[in-house]
Scaffold this active site. Structure first.
Site, PDB file in Angstrom:
ATOM      1  N   LYS A   1      10.969   2.969  11.448  1.00  0.00           N
ATOM      2  CA  LYS A   1      10.943   1.519  11.294  1.00  0.00           C
ATOM      3  C   LYS A   1      10.623   0.856  12.619  1.00  0.00           C
ATOM      4  O   LYS A   1      11.178   1.220  13.658  1.00  0.00           O
ATOM      5  CB  LYS A   1      12.303   1.035  10.787  1.00  0.00           C
ATOM      6  CG  LYS A   1      12.436  -0.465  10.675  1.00  0.00           C
ATOM      7  CD  LYS A   1      13.689  -0.892   9.934  1.00  0.00           C
ATOM      8  CE  LYS A   1      14.920  -0.728  10.751  1.00  0.00           C
ATOM      9  NZ  LYS A   1      16.072  -1.454  10.192  1.00  0.00           N
TER      10      LYS A   1
ATOM     11  N   SER B   1      -5.404  -3.293   5.131  1.00  0.00           N
ATOM     12  CA  SER B   1      -4.534  -2.519   6.021  1.00  0.00           C
ATOM     13  C   SER B   1      -3.747  -3.390   6.979  1.00  0.00           C
ATOM     14  O   SER B   1      -3.794  -4.618   6.939  1.00  0.00           O
ATOM     15  CB  SER B   1      -5.330  -1.480   6.817  1.00  0.00           C
ATOM     16  OG  SER B   1      -6.151  -2.125   7.777  1.00  0.00           O
TER      17      SER B   1
ATOM     18  N   TYR C   1      -1.695   0.392   4.375  1.00  0.00           N
ATOM     19  CA  TYR C   1      -1.830   1.573   5.224  1.00  0.00           C
ATOM     20  C   TYR C   1      -2.159   1.131   6.646  1.00  0.00           C
ATOM     21  O   TYR C   1      -2.616   0.020   6.875  1.00  0.00           O
ATOM     22  CB  TYR C   1      -2.899   2.537   4.683  1.00  0.00           C
ATOM     23  CG  TYR C   1      -4.285   1.940   4.684  1.00  0.00           C
ATOM     24  CD1 TYR C   1      -5.153   2.151   5.764  1.00  0.00           C
ATOM     25  CD2 TYR C   1      -4.730   1.156   3.628  1.00  0.00           C
ATOM     26  CE1 TYR C   1      -6.417   1.590   5.777  1.00  0.00           C
ATOM     27  CE2 TYR C   1      -5.993   0.600   3.638  1.00  0.00           C
ATOM     28  CZ  TYR C   1      -6.831   0.817   4.713  1.00  0.00           C
ATOM     29  OH  TYR C   1      -8.078   0.255   4.738  1.00  0.00           O
TER      30      TYR C   1
END
Length: 116
Positions: free
Chosen positions: A9, A25, A58
């Site tokens: 994270k 993305s 992504y």
């Protein structure tokens, strides 16, 4: 049995750009990617602390040392420059392995997105 859990994270980074005219993305400073053990093309969840939006996309590599956090394509509509987001990756593993697994949590400087 496999379970899903947090792998890494980036906690409270600031959006530096939102580029609607890109294929898609999120662009992340490569230093932040390395610190959080995130690789290019990895699926991430982006949680916007300012408006509650949650998206999946992504990763593409951003310039090392730039602090860039740029939502691209349709995701750019879910943020504003300056919003604070959390970027989360997940993994799947066997239950017993998961019990010993330690995720990587990175807390950069929110104002600059630099590692502290």
């Amino acid at each position: 049995m496999n379970i899903e859990l947090v792998k890494s994270k980036l906690h409270n980074v600031s959006v530096t750009e939102a580029n609607l005219n890109y294929v898609g993305s999120i662009t992340i400073d490569e230093d932040l990617m390395d610190a959080a053990n995130i690789i290019e093309n990895e699926k991430v969840q982006v949680v916007n602390n300012n408006n509650g939006e949650r998206i999946e996309t992504y990763v593409i590599k951003g310039e090392r040392g730039s602090g860039v956090i740029c939502l691209n394509g349709a995701a750019a509509r879910k943020v504003a420059v300056g919003d604070v987001v959390i970027i989360i990756t997940y993994c799947s593993m066997e239950l017993e392995e998961a019990k010993a697994f330690k995720p990587t949590f990175i807390f950069p400087d929110t104002a600059t997105n630099m590692l502290v």
